[in-house]
Every structure is written in structure tokens, then in C-alpha cells.
Design a protein around this motif. Sequence first.
Motif, PDB file in Angstrom:
ATOM      1  N   SER A 276       0.810  -1.282   0.039  1.00  0.00           N
ATOM      2  CA  SER A 276       0.115  -0.086   0.038  1.00  0.00           C
ATOM      3  C   SER A 276       0.954   1.315   0.268  1.00  0.00           C
ATOM      4  CB  SER A 276      -0.982   0.024   1.144  1.00  0.00           C
ATOM      5  OG  SER A 276      -0.426   0.332   2.428  1.00  0.00           O
ATOM      6  N   LEU A 277       2.027   1.324   0.455  1.00  0.00           N
ATOM      7  CA  LEU A 277       2.944   2.110   0.393  1.00  0.00           C
ATOM      8  C   LEU A 277       3.346   2.572  -0.937  1.00  0.00           C
ATOM      9  CD1 LEU A 277       5.409   1.541   3.519  1.00  0.00           C
ATOM     10  CD2 LEU A 277       3.001   2.900   3.392  1.00  0.00           C
ATOM     11  N   PHE A 278       3.300   1.943  -1.820  1.00  0.00           N
ATOM     12  CA  PHE A 278       3.529   1.991  -3.390  1.00  0.00           C
ATOM     13  C   PHE A 278       2.213   2.125  -4.081  1.00  0.00           C
ATOM     14  CE2 PHE A 278       7.134   0.579  -1.285  1.00  0.00           C
ATOM     15  CZ  PHE A 278       8.120   1.424  -1.579  1.00  0.00           C
ATOM     16  N   ASN A 279       0.986   2.341  -3.536  1.00  0.00           N
ATOM     17  CA  ASN A 279      -0.452   2.744  -4.138  1.00  0.00           C
ATOM     18  C   ASN A 279      -0.842   1.303  -4.674  1.00  0.00           C
ATOM     19  OD1 ASN A 279      -0.400   5.476  -3.144  1.00  0.00           O
ATOM     20  ND2 ASN A 279       1.354   5.614  -4.934  1.00  0.00           N
ATOM     21  N   VAL A 280      -0.426   0.127  -4.127  1.00  0.00           N
ATOM     22  CA  VAL A 280      -1.185  -1.151  -4.743  1.00  0.00           C
ATOM     23  C   VAL A 280      -1.993  -1.794  -3.455  1.00  0.00           C
ATOM     24  CG1 VAL A 280      -0.351  -3.647  -5.245  1.00  0.00           C
ATOM     25  CG2 VAL A 280       1.278  -1.524  -5.619  1.00  0.00           C
ATOM     26  N   PRO A 281      -3.286  -1.891  -4.324  1.00  0.00           N
ATOM     27  CA  PRO A 281      -4.309  -2.566  -3.261  1.00  0.00           C
ATOM     28  C   PRO A 281      -3.864  -3.956  -3.158  1.00  0.00           C
ATOM     29  CG  PRO A 281      -5.347  -1.580  -5.349  1.00  0.00           C
ATOM     30  CD  PRO A 281      -3.789  -1.445  -5.319  1.00  0.00           C
ATOM     31  N   GLY A 282      -4.043  -4.534  -1.829  1.00  0.00           N
ATOM     32  CA  GLY A 282      -3.414  -5.670  -1.436  1.00  0.00           C
ATOM     33  C   GLY A 282      -4.381  -6.444  -0.437  1.00  0.00           C
ATOM     34  N   SER A 283      -4.669  -7.974  -0.490  1.00  0.00           N
ATOM     35  CA  SER A 283      -5.388  -8.813   0.273  1.00  0.00           C
ATOM     36  C   SER A 283      -4.356  -9.982   0.739  1.00  0.00           C
ATOM     37  CB  SER A 283      -6.592  -9.063  -0.468  1.00  0.00           C
ATOM     38  OG  SER A 283      -6.310  -9.755  -1.576  1.00  0.00           O
ATOM     39  N   MET A 284      -5.102 -10.330   1.796  1.00  0.00           N
ATOM     40  CA  MET A 284      -4.311 -11.508   2.540  1.00  0.00           C
ATOM     41  C   MET A 284      -5.409 -12.510   2.431  1.00  0.00           C
ATOM     42  SD  MET A 284      -1.754 -10.807   5.528  1.00  0.00           S
ATOM     43  CE  MET A 284      -0.318  -9.481   5.341  1.00  0.00           C
TER      44      MET A 284
END
Length: 577
Positions: A276-284
Amino acid sequence: MKILLLILLLPAALFSQKKTSYTTPYEKGNGNQTATYQEAMAFYQQLDNGFETIQMQEMGTTDAGLPLHIVVFDKDKGFNFSEIRKKKAILLINNGIHPGEPDGIDATMMLLRDLATGKLQAPENTVVVAIPVYNIGGMLNRGSYSRANQNGPESYGFRGNSRNYDLNRDFIKADTREARSFAALFHKVQPDVFIDNHVSNGADYQCIFTYIATQHQRLGGQLGDFFKAEMMPAILTAMKAKGIEATPYVNIHGDTPESGFQQFMDYGRYSTGYASLFNVPGSMPETHMLKEYSKRVGVTYEYMVQTLDYLDDNYQKIKDLRANNLAEYMPGARYTLQWEVDSTKVTLLPFLGYEADYKVSSVTGQQRLYYDRTRPFNKVVKYFQEYVPKQQVVIPEAYIIPQEWWQVAELLKINNIQLQVLDKDTTFEVESYRITNYKTSSYPYEGHYPHNDTQVAATTQKVLFQKGDYVVSTAQPGVKYLLETLEPQGVDSFFNWNFFDAILQQKEYYSAYVFEDTAAQLLKENRQLRAEFDDKKLNDKAFAWDTAAQLDWIYTHSPYYEKSHMQYPVYRRMAKQ
């Protein structure tokens, strides 16, 4: 004769190729077995050899001494990430960060196989990149007992890496080779969406599939709102259409889910927080630990398929929102370093659970918690997913880092941060921090005794910086990474991870019997110092009776006191008003 023999053998060779089996090690087993590291890598090598759309690449090394790999599915067979980014989106999938949670390892082998063989329709607008096994050392440390609360598989890897680090706490501090290799591959690939496959711990409930989604406020603005309100709901709706119920990760500690729970705040130490610090939506994906292994693998596979489908259909919107997100983090704007849950904003969440109760333990003879699976329920529970800022900072125009703090500079470079090196001695007006207070953990955590509750006092001054020092502009894609690592009050700042502990120790002291005369002379010559000293004695009774404290106060307010003590050595160059 040789030509005739070759002609006769050719059909047999072609038939043999068609008969090549791409059955995964998991599929060959009984549904409760997961691939070994060697089996997984051999399978991916087989895909690489068999399909032009699959390529396996080495991407750095690990603490285990073995190379980290990525496996890429590119329908167009290009495999050049610079070119891919111009016209397509990239989905990055991470597996085996905790090898005792191997669902994603097996599910991703099937996913890439099905894309290569055409069982799944190849995405038109997306390239898939997968890390087969991130924690190789942990996967090689195979056993059957380290996940005491987990229902299968029969044997699996270990949570810690080969040096016993939890790699899902290492993305900021980067103590391991794995974290440094991940940073390099992450910035080479530059994904648009990120998935990190896991298995849950905690309460019992009906859902097989739970998930940690990047906290939308940390992701930022329109991108975060889109992720929360459109992207995740659409993926979960598609999962439900497949008969898979899902719930947010049940983030409780000691209570039961009916009491309500809050969204997990994924700071930068975690994989999705780092992304997210590089504007990438993520999920676990966090499949439920007590469900059968085969069902867990199945829902992990389906979640990756639905995420891939959504990304492929909405790739341009996601890429645009990511690019536009940087406009929120301009010099002079405020950035939140610490968040706290907003208890006034409640989401009513439908929840499929089991009634919790207590009974006498056959072990301790005391009351113990249990979940009664004969009493399933469908209730609405309180879910807290909104946060408010707890600690904010004004974004500077640039940071200036003296060259002697080369370890920090090296980490910035690994994370694709651009640094300008001063070519001559230069004076800048900067904002300077002095550390005024902090707390330190009394127990070790991931190789550190980290700090918390850090407080600073800021002053503006002109400082002469040396040729070779670093000027780091915040006008770059890694601005959020810079803020959360270089601002000492950040939860996962380099200061809180002990990178600057040398400044916390004085190097020179005084002998009291000698300094007594010096202190008296200082008070005699400096009326303001004398007045402040007398005022402190008047208003602080403990101080008035503590002779050592009085001498130390005079010392720290004198020219003899070393200026580097508690002086934070990263400076902020503010934007001109």
C-alpha cells in the motif's frame, strides 16, 4: 534408413508430448498433502519447459542460500515488465511466507497450469506473476506439529525462516535476504494488485474463506474508496455466486466474534501494508484453519481467479487510480502516521458463526471456551473499519540524510527511492528533530527491541551538509514509504526499528566534583540559565532535592553537552510558502 527411422519415431514423440501430465503434487495426493519445495519447483520447471506462455525467473537470494523465483504467465510471451506496464496490468501473488499455511502454494500451481493449458481463459489485459515459495528455509523445515490448531495438511513447513524471522514482519526493516530480494522484485514487477496467501488463527465460525484487505484509508483517497466500495465487494460477490461465503479476518483477542471486531490495520511491516505504500491494493486470503485442507485450497484458488477476472475487466481504471493517488501526497499536505479505530462508525456485518459457551476443562478443571458446531448462527455483528488520525505530519519537500547513515540510504535504494547526492558542501534551512521521549519493548521482537510512543521536538535551523550527503525528494512514487520510515513517530519507522539507536547514548560525561565549579561559573555568567534553573527548583520539589539531577540539568543546557545526543540525523526541507 536413419531418415526412415526418424520419420517412424516422430509420431511417437509427438504423442508422448501430448501425454505429458501437468498434475500437481497436491492433486496426486489424498487431498490432505501439500507439495514439498523440491516438488513445487520441479512442477514449475515443467510448466516453463512445456509452455511458451510460462517463464520462471530467479529474483535474488534468501537466507536459506537458495534463489528466490517468480513464475510469470504472459499470454503474449513477452515477459518484459517495462513493456507490459505500458498496456497491461500485473497481478502479483505471494505464497509460503508462512509455509505452515501452504494453501496458496498448491492453489497457485493449479492456477498457472490452468492458464497455460487453456482450462482457464487467458486474461487479455493482465499478466500474472507468482512467487512459488517466499520462505524457502521455512518450507524446507518440514514437520507435522508446529501448527497445533490447524486441520491439515499432513506435513508442512515452519513459520520462521532459516534464521527464525517471521518474514511477514520484515518488509520495512529488511533484516533478511528474502525481504531485500522481495523489494527488488516488487519494484521490477511493479504490480497493480497484490495477493499474499495465508491461513487464519483464532475463533471458530462457519466460513472457510476470510480475508485481510488493505485498510482503505491507508491506501488513500479515491483509490482506497474504490477498493473498499467497489473492488472487494465485486470480488466477494463473485465468490458468493460460486457458493463461497466470506468474512473479513476475525481480528479478536480473547473475546468471541459476536462481541464485534475491527479491521486489521496492516502497517508497513506486513506484506499488504508494504504494498500500500506504493499505492498497490492488496489482500491476504486467510482460509479458516479448522476446515479441511482440500476445501481451503479450493477457495484460495477461486479467490485468485475472481481477483484476476476483476482486474482484467477493470485494469485501466485501477492503473489510473493508482497513478492519480500520488496527487494526495504533495509537500505541505498532512499525512497520517498513526491511526486509531473510530468507535462511532460501525458497520453491521452479517456473520455466520457458532454459539460460544463455557464448560469445565478436563485438563485444568476450570472453565474453558468452546464453540458448539451443533448451534450455527447467522447474526449481525459490529465491524469497525473506519479509523481516525492519531498522529500526523506535514509532508516536507525533501529529506536530507547525512552519508554516514549509509544503511538507511541502501534500504531506500533497494526500494526504488531516488536519491540525489550533493556534489559540494551546501547549507540548507531545515526542520530538525530532537527525540524527547520514547519507550522500548522489554522483550525481543523479530530480532529487535523496538521503540514506540516516540515523541519529538522540532526546530528550524540552517545546517551545513557535506558533499556526498543525500537529498531525497518526496515528489516520487515512494513518498508514503519515505514518510513512514523516516518520520520517527511512524509505527514502523526506521527509528522505532532501532536503526538510529547510536544517537540515544551519550559518548562523553563529566565527573561531578570537577563539574561543580564549572556549573557554578556557568550560572554566574548566564543570567537566563540561572533564572531557568531557579524556576525549575522552585516548581519541582524532587528536582530541588536531587543534586545529581541539578548538575545534569546544567550540563545538558551548557556548551559541554554533546549536540548529537538525541539529535535525529534525518532533516526535513520544507516547501517554500
